[in-house]
Design a protein around this motif. Structure first.
Motif, PDB file in Angstrom:
ATOM      1  N   ILE A  33       0.817  -1.224   0.000  1.00  0.00           N
ATOM      2  CA  ILE A  33       0.000   0.000   0.000  1.00  0.00           C
ATOM      3  C   ILE A  33       0.840   1.259   0.000  1.00  0.00           C
ATOM      4  CG2 ILE A  33      -1.964  -1.127   1.083  1.00  0.00           C
ATOM      5  CD1 ILE A  33      -1.093   0.008   3.737  1.00  0.00           C
ATOM      6  N   SER A  34       2.011   1.227   0.622  1.00  0.00           N
ATOM      7  CA  SER A  34       2.875   2.420   0.624  1.00  0.00           C
ATOM      8  C   SER A  34       3.473   2.630  -0.757  1.00  0.00           C
ATOM      9  CB  SER A  34       3.967   2.269   1.675  1.00  0.00           C
ATOM     10  OG  SER A  34       4.828   3.386   1.653  1.00  0.00           O
ATOM     11  N   HIS A  35       3.939   1.525  -1.374  1.00  0.00           N
ATOM     12  CA  HIS A  35       4.527   1.639  -2.722  1.00  0.00           C
ATOM     13  C   HIS A  35       3.497   2.062  -3.758  1.00  0.00           C
ATOM     14  CE1 HIS A  35       6.788   0.716  -6.301  1.00  0.00           C
ATOM     15  NE2 HIS A  35       5.867  -0.143  -6.674  1.00  0.00           N
ATOM     16  N   ARG A  36       2.277   1.556  -3.600  1.00  0.00           N
ATOM     17  CA  ARG A  36       1.242   1.877  -4.587  1.00  0.00           C
ATOM     18  C   ARG A  36       0.430   3.108  -4.209  1.00  0.00           C
ATOM     19  NH1 ARG A  36      -2.099  -3.266  -6.418  1.00  0.00           N
ATOM     20  NH2 ARG A  36      -2.736  -1.705  -7.947  1.00  0.00           N
ATOM     21  N   LYS A  37       0.852   3.779  -3.143  1.00  0.00           N
ATOM     22  CA  LYS A  37       0.274   5.075  -2.763  1.00  0.00           C
ATOM     23  C   LYS A  37      -1.236   5.013  -2.574  1.00  0.00           C
ATOM     24  CE  LYS A  37       3.898   7.620  -5.166  1.00  0.00           C
ATOM     25  NZ  LYS A  37       4.199   8.598  -6.211  1.00  0.00           N
ATOM     26  N   LEU A  38      -1.681   4.127  -1.691  1.00  0.00           N
ATOM     27  CA  LEU A  38      -3.106   4.044  -1.364  1.00  0.00           C
ATOM     28  C   LEU A  38      -3.525   5.336  -0.664  1.00  0.00           C
ATOM     29  CD1 LEU A  38      -5.794   2.550  -0.994  1.00  0.00           C
ATOM     30  CD2 LEU A  38      -4.844   1.538   1.091  1.00  0.00           C
ATOM     31  N   ARG A  39      -4.599   5.949  -1.157  1.00  0.00           N
ATOM     32  CA  ARG A  39      -5.093   7.163  -0.530  1.00  0.00           C
ATOM     33  C   ARG A  39      -6.615   7.227  -0.651  1.00  0.00           C
ATOM     34  NH1 ARG A  39      -3.140   8.852  -5.536  1.00  0.00           N
ATOM     35  NH2 ARG A  39      -4.544  10.187  -6.757  1.00  0.00           N
ATOM     36  N   ILE A  40      -7.216   8.048   0.196  1.00  0.00           N
ATOM     37  CA  ILE A  40      -8.673   8.187   0.261  1.00  0.00           C
ATOM     38  C   ILE A  40      -9.042   9.596  -0.206  1.00  0.00           C
ATOM     39  CG2 ILE A  40     -10.694   8.190   1.766  1.00  0.00           C
ATOM     40  CD1 ILE A  40      -9.543   5.438   1.306  1.00  0.00           C
ATOM     41  N   ALA A  41     -10.018   9.679  -1.132  1.00  0.00           N
ATOM     42  CA  ALA A  41     -10.502  10.972  -1.613  1.00  0.00           C
ATOM     43  C   ALA A  41     -11.993  11.066  -1.318  1.00  0.00           C
ATOM     44  CB  ALA A  41     -10.250  11.124  -3.103  1.00  0.00           C
ATOM     45  N   SER A  42     -12.417  12.277  -0.936  1.00  0.00           N
ATOM     46  CA  SER A  42     -13.817  12.510  -0.603  1.00  0.00           C
ATOM     47  C   SER A  42     -14.391  13.539  -1.562  1.00  0.00           C
ATOM     48  CB  SER A  42     -13.945  12.994   0.842  1.00  0.00           C
ATOM     49  OG  SER A  42     -15.271  13.382   1.116  1.00  0.00           O
ATOM     50  N   GLU A  43     -15.616  13.287  -2.027  1.00  0.00           N
ATOM     51  CA  GLU A  43     -16.258  14.240  -2.920  1.00  0.00           C
ATOM     52  C   GLU A  43     -16.610  15.529  -2.190  1.00  0.00           C
ATOM     53  OE1 GLU A  43     -18.405  10.999  -5.905  1.00  0.00           O
ATOM     54  OE2 GLU A  43     -19.614  12.411  -4.780  1.00  0.00           O
ATOM     55  N   SER A  44     -16.796  15.464  -0.891  1.00  0.00           N
ATOM     56  CA  SER A  44     -17.161  16.664  -0.146  1.00  0.00           C
ATOM     57  C   SER A  44     -15.979  17.609   0.034  1.00  0.00           C
ATOM     58  CB  SER A  44     -17.703  16.266   1.233  1.00  0.00           C
ATOM     59  OG  SER A  44     -16.680  15.660   2.006  1.00  0.00           O
ATOM     60  N   GLY A  45     -14.767  17.094  -0.182  1.00  0.00           N
ATOM     61  CA  GLY A  45     -13.588  17.934  -0.028  1.00  0.00           C
ATOM     62  C   GLY A  45     -12.992  17.894   1.371  1.00  0.00           C
ATOM     63  N   LYS A  46     -13.742  17.402   2.381  1.00  0.00           N
ATOM     64  CA  LYS A  46     -13.219  17.328   3.744  1.00  0.00           C
ATOM     65  C   LYS A  46     -12.629  15.944   3.963  1.00  0.00           C
ATOM     66  CE  LYS A  46     -14.655  19.475   7.179  1.00  0.00           C
ATOM     67  NZ  LYS A  46     -15.292  19.972   8.417  1.00  0.00           N
ATOM     68  N   GLU A  47     -11.492  15.916   4.571  1.00  0.00           N
ATOM     69  CA  GLU A  47     -10.773  14.665   4.798  1.00  0.00           C
ATOM     70  C   GLU A  47     -11.184  14.082   6.151  1.00  0.00           C
ATOM     71  OE1 GLU A  47      -9.128  14.964   1.173  1.00  0.00           O
ATOM     72  OE2 GLU A  47      -9.010  13.269   2.552  1.00  0.00           O
ATOM     73  N   TYR A  48     -12.326  13.400   6.151  1.00  0.00           N
ATOM     74  CA  TYR A  48     -12.799  12.792   7.391  1.00  0.00           C
ATOM     75  C   TYR A  48     -12.027  11.538   7.759  1.00  0.00           C
ATOM     76  CZ  TYR A  48     -16.897  15.856   7.375  1.00  0.00           C
ATOM     77  OH  TYR A  48     -17.717  16.938   7.420  1.00  0.00           O
ATOM     78  N   PHE A  49     -11.389  10.905   6.743  1.00  0.00           N
ATOM     79  CA  PHE A  49     -10.732   9.626   6.976  1.00  0.00           C
ATOM     80  C   PHE A  49      -9.329   9.654   6.406  1.00  0.00           C
ATOM     81  CE2 PHE A  49     -14.504   7.525   8.445  1.00  0.00           C
ATOM     82  CZ  PHE A  49     -15.536   8.198   7.796  1.00  0.00           C
ATOM     83  N   SER A  50      -8.483   8.801   6.937  1.00  0.00           N
ATOM     84  CA  SER A  50      -7.124   8.634   6.434  1.00  0.00           C
ATOM     85  C   SER A  50      -6.759   7.161   6.541  1.00  0.00           C
ATOM     86  CB  SER A  50      -6.141   9.501   7.223  1.00  0.00           C
ATOM     87  OG  SER A  50      -6.117   9.111   8.582  1.00  0.00           O
ATOM     88  N   VAL A  51      -5.617   6.802   5.926  1.00  0.00           N
ATOM     89  CA  VAL A  51      -5.177   5.399   5.912  1.00  0.00           C
ATOM     90  C   VAL A  51      -3.859   5.287   6.659  1.00  0.00           C
ATOM     91  CG1 VAL A  51      -4.478   3.459   4.458  1.00  0.00           C
ATOM     92  CG2 VAL A  51      -6.336   4.968   3.720  1.00  0.00           C
ATOM     93  N   ASP A  52      -3.808   4.349   7.563  1.00  0.00           N
ATOM     94  CA  ASP A  52      -2.555   4.013   8.247  1.00  0.00           C
ATOM     95  C   ASP A  52      -1.777   3.086   7.310  1.00  0.00           C
ATOM     96  OD1 ASP A  52      -1.677   2.752  11.558  1.00  0.00           O
ATOM     97  OD2 ASP A  52      -0.466   3.145   9.792  1.00  0.00           O
TER      98      ASP A  52
END
Length: 817
Positions: free
Chosen positions: A57-76
């Motif tokens: 996941i680090s090498h493949r750059k897993l990330r979370i995007a929200s349509e609302s624009g607010k970053e309510y969540f993140s990935v460890d």
């Protein structure tokens, strides 16, 4: 009571179980969480649910995007867990919507993949019911009939479902009871019902407490105070024609448009029957900014822009109040549904872009992830994306309203280094609305083009004797690639010339292709050579190409004429003899010289610069023949010394001199010209006959040998193109049969000079002159009958060669004087 507590506990256990329940349906993942979770709370292991290893996941750059624009969540990225990044308030996100879904997108690169993640946010009972006005005044006439109803302000609860408003309670009193009605939208409306007649004289004011209770566990509540003032007289309240008005209104309706007209009737007379209209006391300010009501006519008008996307429906109360004393009120409800029109253009959202793209990327390589949305509803919100047709890219549909931009054809950076891709989004509304977005894709160069020389063959002319280190020429190659793939280094391919490595002759600058000489060149030793230059780029798996350079050495006049005859090798020339009986034009001797240069530099001129008697001798400017200008006088000195200068035709002429001593002797007889007379004298001496036979045999053998050499040279060097012709004059008879032959040959190439000498001082000369070089018409092959019987023991070899060409032999006959 215990049963209620048990049921409550079971509900909590089920709720806790649902907090971590997830499922994947059609390439999307759903998690369910309660609102108000602390920051850092674990939602679920998204890496495991996506089927991606934690190490990836680090090498493949897993990330979370929200349509609302607010970053309510993140990935460890260390554990692959989805974490709460910010406090989530369901009421802020979804207002009164029962279902609260927060859409997310999980994006993984290398290769690009997109997953839809839905977070269902469950409501918790964190909001108590609330009244807008915590204190209300209700005026009721004492003559009001039993059963009269009075609409009370409804409480508002931001929670939904079981946590929303459930019921109302009224404080204990003797005159009023509480009746709760359910509206069309499921809302509960409290009404105060008069159960016992009022008597102002007994009690002019009643203090009541209305309590709103929600269905949470534990339940929350809110209260409002109601002061009932008992009034006299005006005992009939206005009554609306309709208890509820249902209206449909298009968004963006023109301001000032009358939406509906409210009408209320009061059976009283006079001032008690005059009605005034107003919004209910709990009407939100935003609604009052959108609509207005005429207090006299009851017309409700649009006062601001109506936007369907801001609100799909509005519900509010209109209070009809008469002007009696005390005033009486009647209430009716207005419900307005907003109709959507296609007033929003589609939006194109670039989720991820891989740029630059290698030009050797296979067809189907994902370049970008794109989504489209339209906040309109129905057909107005359906979006279709298109590309211009002349690009090597295509849009591949993914999950709902998501597309992958992929390569559709082979790419070539040298033809197009940058693509500006215009994406057009069109909705299905009427009229259709469109929007555009440009994406710039850079093409990454691949080393697929070898360097190319401006010329495949370079021809260079260099003067001999140039200073070592001087530049000979420059070669140039170009490479349409970029960066290191276009950076070129030049080198000389190893080869040998005349057994010597070509690198000992020349050196090339690897950066700019300039070729330098390692030493000066000598035309007489080397006239031409060639070498190959390689141009190689610096790309990974470097490419190269070659060019050929022909170098021609140009002759300079750096050699003085060399005297062949008379020569010190042949002995002293001071004993040349000439009879005193010689007449004018008598051939005394012939000075012969050669020049190692070629062309005009090898043309030679003979000049008599010094003589004992300048009036007695002359020399031919071109042939070097020394002849008498007059007959010898008795008083002429018997020893004559001549100094002959031989000068070439170079730009800076070079010269040599030779000294000839001539001895005038008496008793030397002139040769007999008549061959028949000479034949009659043969019998006079056997010695003369013997010498004559030997002389003739020698001349014949040497002549045959000479012509064989010439024919072999012609056949080998001219390869059929040479035309060799030789004319020979008739033989003269000589008293002295001795013959001598001198042959000058160039061992490195064609014959440049051959001279056959025969005879003695007493005989007249016979010569054969032949031109062998096409470059210099003065290079000759000469057969000469010399005026001396001195034997030539050594042949001088000239270090010069001429290119192969058609050789022509031209004979020259000198008759006896």
């Amino acid at each position: 009571m215990e049963a209620v507590i048990t049921i409550g506990r079971r509900k909590r256990i089920v709720l806790l179980y649902l907090l971590f329940l997830w499922h994947i349906t059609e390439a999307q993942i759903r998690y369910t969480i309660p609102e108000e979770l602390k920051e850092g709370s674990v939602v679920g292991n998204i890496a495991k649910d996506l089927g991606v290893g934690v190490s990836e996941i680090s090498h493949r750059k897993l990330r979370i995007a929200s349509e609302s624009g607010k970053e309510y969540f993140s990935v460890d990225l260390g554990k692959g867990e989805l974490l709460v990044n910010e406090r989530i308030d369901r009421e802020v996100l979804c207002a009164q919507s029962v279902s609260c879904i927060l859409p997310l997108e999980a994006i993984i690169e290398n290769p690009l993949q997109l997953y839809r993640v839905e977070i269902q946010v469950l409501d918790i009972n964190d909001n108590a019911p609330n009244f807008q006005n915590h204190k209300n005044i209700l005026n009721v006439a004492e003559s009001t009939a039993l059963g009269a109803r009075f609409r009370l302000e409804s409480a508002q609860d931001s929670d939904v479902g079981s946590n929303s408003l459930r019921t109302y309670t009224l404080s204990k009193n003797d005159n009023f009871i509480l009746d709760i009605k359910t509206g069309k939208d499921g809302s509960r409306v409290p009404e105060l019902v008069l159960e016992k007649s009022l008597d102002r004289e007994k009690q002019s004011q009643h203090h009541l407490v209305l309590t709103a209770i929600d269905g949470g566990n534990p339940a929350r509540s809110g209260t409002a105070e109601i002061d009932v003032n008992v009034l006299d007289n005006n005992d009939n309240a206005p009554v609306c024609e309709k208890a509820s008005y249902d209206i449909q209104l298009e968004e963006n309706t023109t301001r000032g448009l009358v939406v509906v007209t409210i009408r209320a009737v009061d059976p009283d007379e006079g001032a008690n029957s005059e009605v005034r209209y107003s919004f209910g006391p709990h009407t939100p300010e935003i609604l009052q900014s959108l609509f207005s009501i005429d207090a006299t006519t009851g017309e409700i008008k649009v006062t601001d822009e109506i936007d369907y996307e801001a609100g799909t429906s509005f519900e509010f109360d209109i209070v009809a109040t008469d002007t009696g004393a005390p005033p009486m009120q009647g209430i009716c409800s207005v419900h307005i549904d907003i109709l959507d029109i296609n007033d929003n253009k589609p939006e194109i959202i670039l989720k991820s872009l891989s740029s630059p793209v290698r030009e050797d990327a296979p067809v189907g390589t994902v370049v970008a992830l794109i989504s489209a949305k339209d906040i309109d509803t129905g057909d107005n919100g359906k979006v279709h994306l298109t590309l211009q047709s002349d690009l090597p890219f295509a849009l591949k549909p993914s999950i709902s309203n998501h597309y992958a931009l992929v390569t559709d054809k082979a790419l070539d950076r040298e033809q197009h280094a940058v693509y500006t891709i215009q994406i057009v989004a069109v909705d299905s509304g009427s009229p259709r609305l469109t929007s555009e977005k440009e994406i710039t894709v850079d093409i990454l160069d691949v080393n697929d083009n070898p360097p190319r020389f401006a010329q495949q063959l370079y021809t260079v002319y260099v003067k001999e004797n140039r200073v070592p280190g001087s530049i000979l020429c420059s070669v140039s190659a170009s490479d349409p690639d970029t960066g290191d793939n276009a950076k070129i280094s030049y080198s000389i391919l190893e080869s040998r010339h005349q057994g010597v490595s070509i690198s000992s002759y020349i050196y090339i600058n690897s950066d700019n292709g300039s070729v330098f000489s390692m030493h000066s060149f000598d035309y007489e030793k080397m006239k031409t050579f060639r070498f190959h230059v390689e141009a190689k780029d610096h790309g990974s798996s470097s490419l190269s190409s070659n060019a050929t350079v022909h170098v021609f050495i140009l002759d300079q006049n750096d050699n003085a004429p060399a005297v062949i005859y008379p020569s010190a090798v042949m002995g002293s020339v001071s004993h040349q003899r000439m009879p005193r009986s010689a007449k004018a034009g008598h051939l005394v001797t012939k000075v012969t010289a050669v020049d190692a240069d070629s062309g005009h530099n090898a043309w030679m001129f003979y000049r008599l610069v010094e003589a004992t008697d300048m009036s007695l001798f002359s020399i031919n400017l071109h042939t070097g023949e020394v002849r008498t200008k007059r007959a010898v006088y008795e008083h002429d000195d018997s020893s004559q010394r001549l100094v002959v200068e031989i000068k070439d035709n170079g730009e800076t002429a070079q010269s040599s001199t030779v000294t000839v001593d001539i001895l005038l002797e008496d008793g030397i007889q002139e040769p007999v010209s008549d061959i028949r007379q000479k034949n009659s004298d043969i019998t006079k001496g056997s010695k003369i006959t013997f010498y004559l036979i030997i002389s003739l045999a020698s001349v014949s053998v040497l002549s045959v040998l000479t012509f064989v050499i010439l024919l072999v040279k012609c056949a080998r060097n001219s390869r059929g193109r040479t035309s060799c012709c030789v004319r020979r004059s008739d033989s003269d008879d000589y008293k002295n049969p001795n013959r001598n032959l001198q042959i000058q040959l160039n061992t490195d190439g064609p014959i440049k000079y051959v001279e056959v000498l025969g005879g003695d001082m007493l005989s007249q000369s016979q010569s054969f002159g032949s031109c062998l070089s096409p470059l210099s018409e003065f290079s000759d092959f000469t057969l000469v009958k010399p005026s001396s019987t001195i034997d030539f023991k050594e042949l001088n070899v000239l270090d010069a060669s001429l290119p192969d060409s058609a050789w022509t032999f031209e004979s020259q006959q000198v008759s006896a004087q």
